[in-house]
Scaffold this motif. Structure first.
Motif, mmCIF file in Angstrom:
data_model
loop_
_atom_site.group_PDB
_atom_site.id
_atom_site.type_symbol
_atom_site.label_atom_id
_atom_site.label_comp_id
_atom_site.label_asym_id
_atom_site.label_seq_id
_atom_site.Cartn_x
_atom_site.Cartn_y
_atom_site.Cartn_z
ATOM 1 N N UNK A 1 21.602 -104.499 -41.463
ATOM 2 C CA UNK A 1 21.694 -103.059 -42.212
ATOM 3 C C UNK A 1 21.495 -103.654 -43.281
ATOM 4 N N UNK A 2 21.826 -104.671 -44.100
ATOM 5 C CA UNK A 2 21.668 -105.019 -45.235
ATOM 6 C C UNK A 2 20.436 -104.589 -45.938
ATOM 7 N N UNK A 3 19.499 -105.600 -45.040
ATOM 8 C CA UNK A 3 18.194 -105.464 -46.103
ATOM 9 C C UNK A 3 17.159 -104.413 -45.167
ATOM 10 N N UNK A 4 18.156 -103.596 -44.864
ATOM 11 C CA UNK A 4 17.464 -101.831 -44.723
ATOM 12 C C UNK A 4 17.941 -100.451 -45.270
ATOM 13 N N UNK A 5 19.876 -101.545 -46.208
ATOM 14 C CA UNK A 5 20.202 -100.733 -47.368
ATOM 15 C C UNK A 5 19.300 -101.080 -48.558
ATOM 16 N N UNK A 6 18.854 -102.001 -48.497
ATOM 17 C CA UNK A 6 18.611 -102.575 -49.969
ATOM 18 C C UNK A 6 17.036 -102.007 -49.640
ATOM 19 N N UNK A 7 16.286 -101.213 -48.887
ATOM 20 C CA UNK A 7 15.232 -100.501 -49.153
ATOM 21 C C UNK A 7 15.278 -99.503 -50.296
ATOM 22 N N UNK A 8 16.410 -98.706 -50.205
ATOM 23 C CA UNK A 8 16.642 -97.270 -51.515
ATOM 24 C C UNK A 8 16.353 -96.457 -50.275
ATOM 25 N N UNK A 9 16.331 -96.235 -48.921
ATOM 26 C CA UNK A 9 15.762 -95.259 -48.172
ATOM 27 C C UNK A 9 17.339 -94.077 -48.083
ATOM 28 N N UNK A 10 17.613 -93.314 -48.425
ATOM 29 C CA UNK A 10 18.534 -92.541 -48.449
ATOM 30 C C UNK A 10 18.989 -92.492 -46.686
ATOM 31 N N UNK A 11 17.599 -91.378 -46.274
ATOM 32 C CA UNK A 11 17.741 -91.763 -44.683
ATOM 33 C C UNK A 11 18.454 -93.119 -43.886
ATOM 34 N N UNK A 12 17.517 -93.597 -44.191
ATOM 35 C CA UNK A 12 18.478 -95.016 -43.424
ATOM 36 C C UNK A 12 19.879 -95.159 -44.255
ATOM 37 N N UNK A 13 20.020 -95.181 -45.040
ATOM 38 C CA UNK A 13 21.290 -95.414 -45.734
ATOM 39 C C UNK A 13 22.483 -94.836 -44.637
ATOM 40 N N UNK A 14 22.154 -92.759 -44.472
ATOM 41 C CA UNK A 14 23.073 -92.293 -43.779
ATOM 42 C C UNK A 14 23.134 -92.490 -42.552
ATOM 43 N N UNK A 15 22.309 -93.243 -42.242
ATOM 44 C CA UNK A 15 22.331 -93.574 -40.497
ATOM 45 C C UNK A 15 23.400 -94.154 -40.581
#
Length: 64
Positions: free
Chosen positions: A24-38
């Motif tokens: 999740x940390x790696x996904x968060x760091x991508x900056x993708x707002x949809x992924x962050x909201x998920x």
């Protein structure tokens, strides 16, 4: 008949936290707002502390 009336506003402030997995940390760091909201939506939040607050209004006297 005489009575006293007042309004009371109750609020409860909560501090919650969720520890991200490495994935999740790696996904968060991508900056993708949809992924962050998920991640936010799927998180199992843990209550860290809370603070209830009571705000009592002025007392009014009423006589009928």
């Amino acid at each position: 008949m005489a009575k006293l009336t007042r309004t009371v506003n109750y609020a409860n402030f909560r501090w919650e936290e969720y520890v991200l997995t490495d994935e999740q940390l790696a996904q968060w760091k991508t900056g993708d707002e949809d992924v962050r909201q998920d991640i936010i939506d799927d998180a199992d939040w843990e209550l860290v502390r809370d603070k209830p607050i009571d705000d009592y209004g002025d007392v009014e006297f009423q006589e009928d």
